[in-house]
Design a protein around this motif. Sequence first.
Motif, PDB file in Angstrom:
ATOM      1  N   LEU A  29       0.839  -1.210   0.000  1.00 59.22           N
ATOM      2  CA  LEU A  29       0.000   0.000   0.000  1.00 59.22           C
ATOM      3  C   LEU A  29       0.869   1.253   0.000  1.00 59.22           C
ATOM      4  N   ARG A  30       1.950   1.203   0.765  1.00 58.09           N
ATOM      5  CA  ARG A  30       2.829   2.371   0.828  1.00 58.09           C
ATOM      6  C   ARG A  30       3.498   2.617  -0.527  1.00 58.09           C
ATOM      7  N   ARG A  31       3.882   1.534  -1.192  1.00 58.37           N
ATOM      8  CA  ARG A  31       4.473   1.682  -2.542  1.00 58.37           C
ATOM      9  C   ARG A  31       3.447   2.272  -3.510  1.00 58.37           C
ATOM     10  N   ALA A  33       0.876   4.094  -2.828  1.00 57.00           N
ATOM     11  CA  ALA A  33       0.620   5.511  -2.516  1.00 57.00           C
ATOM     12  C   ALA A  33       1.728   6.399  -3.090  1.00 57.00           C
ATOM     13  N   ARG A  34       2.938   5.881  -3.099  1.00 58.13           N
ATOM     14  CA  ARG A  34       4.041   6.657  -3.668  1.00 58.13           C
ATOM     15  C   ARG A  34       3.940   6.732  -5.197  1.00 58.13           C
ATOM     16  N   GLU A  35       3.357   5.700  -5.798  1.00 61.68           N
ATOM     17  CA  GLU A  35       3.078   5.784  -7.246  1.00 61.68           C
ATOM     18  C   GLU A  35       2.071   6.909  -7.492  1.00 61.68           C
ATOM     19  N   GLU A  52      11.262  11.415   1.432  1.00 62.38           N
ATOM     20  CA  GLU A  52      11.870  11.052   2.706  1.00 62.38           C
ATOM     21  C   GLU A  52      11.077  11.650   3.854  1.00 62.38           C
ATOM     22  N   LYS A  53      11.257  11.051   5.031  1.00 62.85           N
ATOM     23  CA  LYS A  53      10.533  11.534   6.214  1.00 62.85           C
ATOM     24  C   LYS A  53      11.528  11.801   7.333  1.00 62.85           C
ATOM     25  N   ASP A  54      11.130  12.630   8.298  1.00 62.68           N
ATOM     26  CA  ASP A  54      12.021  12.885   9.428  1.00 62.68           C
ATOM     27  C   ASP A  54      11.918  11.742  10.434  1.00 62.68           C
ATOM     28  N   LEU A  69       0.129  11.676   1.550  1.00 60.11           N
ATOM     29  CA  LEU A  69      -0.518  10.481   1.017  1.00 60.11           C
ATOM     30  C   LEU A  69      -1.298   9.751   2.100  1.00 60.11           C
ATOM     31  N   SER A  70      -2.149   8.864   1.622  1.00 58.00           N
ATOM     32  CA  SER A  70      -3.018   8.110   2.523  1.00 58.00           C
ATOM     33  C   SER A  70      -3.258   6.748   1.883  1.00 58.00           C
ATOM     34  N   HIS A  71      -3.182   5.686   2.704  1.00 56.14           N
ATOM     35  CA  HIS A  71      -3.435   4.357   2.127  1.00 56.14           C
ATOM     36  C   HIS A  71      -4.446   3.571   2.941  1.00 56.14           C
ATOM     37  N   LYS A  72      -5.372   2.991   2.218  1.00 55.43           N
ATOM     38  CA  LYS A  72      -6.368   2.102   2.818  1.00 55.43           C
ATOM     39  C   LYS A  72      -6.371   0.821   1.997  1.00 55.43           C
ATOM     40  N   ILE A  87      -3.678  15.238   2.671  1.00 54.27           N
ATOM     41  CA  ILE A  87      -4.756  14.444   2.066  1.00 54.27           C
ATOM     42  C   ILE A  87      -5.071  13.282   2.989  1.00 54.27           C
ATOM     43  N   ASP A  88      -6.324  12.917   3.044  1.00 56.53           N
ATOM     44  CA  ASP A  88      -6.699  11.747   3.841  1.00 56.53           C
ATOM     45  C   ASP A  88      -7.809  10.989   3.146  1.00 56.53           C
ATOM     46  N   LEU A  89      -7.762   9.680   3.288  1.00 55.91           N
ATOM     47  CA  LEU A  89      -8.709   8.765   2.655  1.00 55.91           C
ATOM     48  C   LEU A  89      -9.262   7.845   3.723  1.00 55.91           C
ATOM     49  N   LYS A 127      -9.999  16.822   9.261  1.00 56.26           N
ATOM     50  CA  LYS A 127      -9.040  17.103  10.336  1.00 56.26           C
ATOM     51  C   LYS A 127      -7.711  16.399  10.078  1.00 56.26           C
ATOM     52  N   GLU A 128      -7.783  15.157   9.604  1.00 53.56           N
ATOM     53  CA  GLU A 128      -6.518  14.457   9.299  1.00 53.56           C
ATOM     54  C   GLU A 128      -5.770  15.172   8.181  1.00 53.56           C
ATOM     55  N   ALA A 129      -6.486  15.645   7.170  1.00 51.88           N
ATOM     56  CA  ALA A 129      -5.812  16.344   6.061  1.00 51.88           C
ATOM     57  C   ALA A 129      -5.122  17.609   6.570  1.00 51.88           C
ATOM     58  N   LEU A 131      -4.215  18.281   9.674  1.00 52.71           N
ATOM     59  CA  LEU A 131      -3.127  17.922  10.596  1.00 52.71           C
ATOM     60  C   LEU A 131      -1.911  17.374   9.857  1.00 52.71           C
ATOM     61  N   LYS A 132      -2.140  16.745   8.712  1.00 53.05           N
ATOM     62  CA  LYS A 132      -0.993  16.339   7.888  1.00 53.05           C
ATOM     63  C   LYS A 132      -0.349  17.567   7.232  1.00 53.05           C
ATOM     64  N   ALA A 133      -1.174  18.505   6.759  1.00 55.29           N
ATOM     65  CA  ALA A 133      -0.623  19.699   6.097  1.00 55.29           C
ATOM     66  C   ALA A 133       0.259  20.506   7.052  1.00 55.29           C
ATOM     67  N   VAL A 134      -0.072  20.480   8.342  1.00 53.01           N
ATOM     68  CA  VAL A 134       0.748  21.217   9.310  1.00 53.01           C
ATOM     69  C   VAL A 134       1.795  20.307   9.952  1.00 53.01           C
ATOM     70  N   SER A 135       1.952  19.116   9.377  1.00 54.46           N
ATOM     71  CA  SER A 135       2.969  18.143   9.813  1.00 54.46           C
ATOM     72  C   SER A 135       2.732  17.582  11.208  1.00 54.46           C
ATOM     73  N   LYS A 136       1.533  17.720  11.708  1.00 53.46           N
ATOM     74  CA  LYS A 136       1.203  17.151  13.017  1.00 53.46           C
ATOM     75  C   LYS A 136       0.332  15.931  12.796  1.00 53.46           C
ATOM     76  N   GLY A 137       0.311  15.066  13.745  1.00 57.94           N
ATOM     77  CA  GLY A 137      -0.568  13.903  13.641  1.00 57.94           C
ATOM     78  C   GLY A 137      -1.819  14.115  14.471  1.00 57.94           C
ATOM     79  N   LEU A 138      -2.472  13.020  14.752  1.00 60.14           N
ATOM     80  CA  LEU A 138      -3.735  13.090  15.493  1.00 60.14           C
ATOM     81  C   LEU A 138      -3.562  13.547  16.937  1.00 60.14           C
ATOM     82  N   THR A 139      -2.320  13.599  17.395  1.00 63.29           N
ATOM     83  CA  THR A 139      -2.088  14.080  18.767  1.00 63.29           C
ATOM     84  C   THR A 139      -2.580  15.522  18.921  1.00 63.29           C
TER      85      THR A 139
END
Length: 192
Positions: A29-31, A33-35, A52-54, A69-72, A87-89, A127-129, A131-139
């Motif tokens: 799924l991660r691959r 999503a990168r496509e 890349e990610k931190d 990206l988002s994968h389900k 983005i969130d799915l 909200k997930e979208a 929170l991803k745009a601001v680089s924060k998660g659900l926390t």
Amino acid sequence: MFELSLHPVILAVSAADQRLMRRAKVEALRRRAREAAALSAQYGGFVLGALEKDDAGVPLPSNGLYWSLSHKERMVAAVVSPRPVGIDLERLAPMHSRMYDRIADAAEWALAPYKIEKLFFRYWTAKEAVLKAVSKGLTRLDRCRVQAIVDDDHLQLQYEQAVWGVTHYWVGGDHLVTVTSDHVALQWHVLE
Ligand SMILES: CC(C)(COP(=O)(O)OP(=O)(O)OC[C@H]1O[C@@H](n2cnc3c(N)ncnc32)[C@H](O)[C@@H]1OP(=O)(O)O)[C@@H](O)C(=O)NCCC(=O)NCCS
């Protein structure tokens, strides 16, 4: 007025990949999503570098471009932009009433006449979208609030001092994709 065209891409996950077990499935799924991210960049005329990610797992800009990206299980979604983007799915499923209280407070639910399943997923993916745009998660979920239901496809949210618009896109009746979309013209691409 639109300042930018973005091309969110939604890709189906193959039946073979859906049958994979746990870790192998997540990796597939991660691959995939990168496509989708690569295609989003291509449609937008952007040249994307390595994704890349931190250390905290937050996507790092690639070649000056933001990506999300988002994968389900059945599909994935991704978008690339010169500005922060999220983005969130999600796939619609029955939710316990406790989840409604977790995702939004009474004032946010009061924006609508009913707490219905579709609205739950609109709030959740929006909200997930953001929170991803601001680089924060659900926390940081409690700092992200729905301010207005603009129409059937758009919400306005606030995260700390900033206001964010989001746009929804329904796929196959039971999947919802939401992307942050201020001053942006969106061209959605749904591919097998
Ligand atoms: C990050 C988070 C928003 C991901 O949402 P999700 O619905 O689980 O998963 P999605 O498939 O939609 O998104 C996953 C992608 O988000 C991206 N992502 C992860 N953390 C991110 C962050 N802080 N900011 C922006 N994007 C992030 C990654 O690219 C990830 O995909 P990858 O691992 O293949 O690179 C969410 O899981 C989260 O905030 N977790 C933090 C821990 C937490 O609060 N847990 C309690 C949950 S009940």
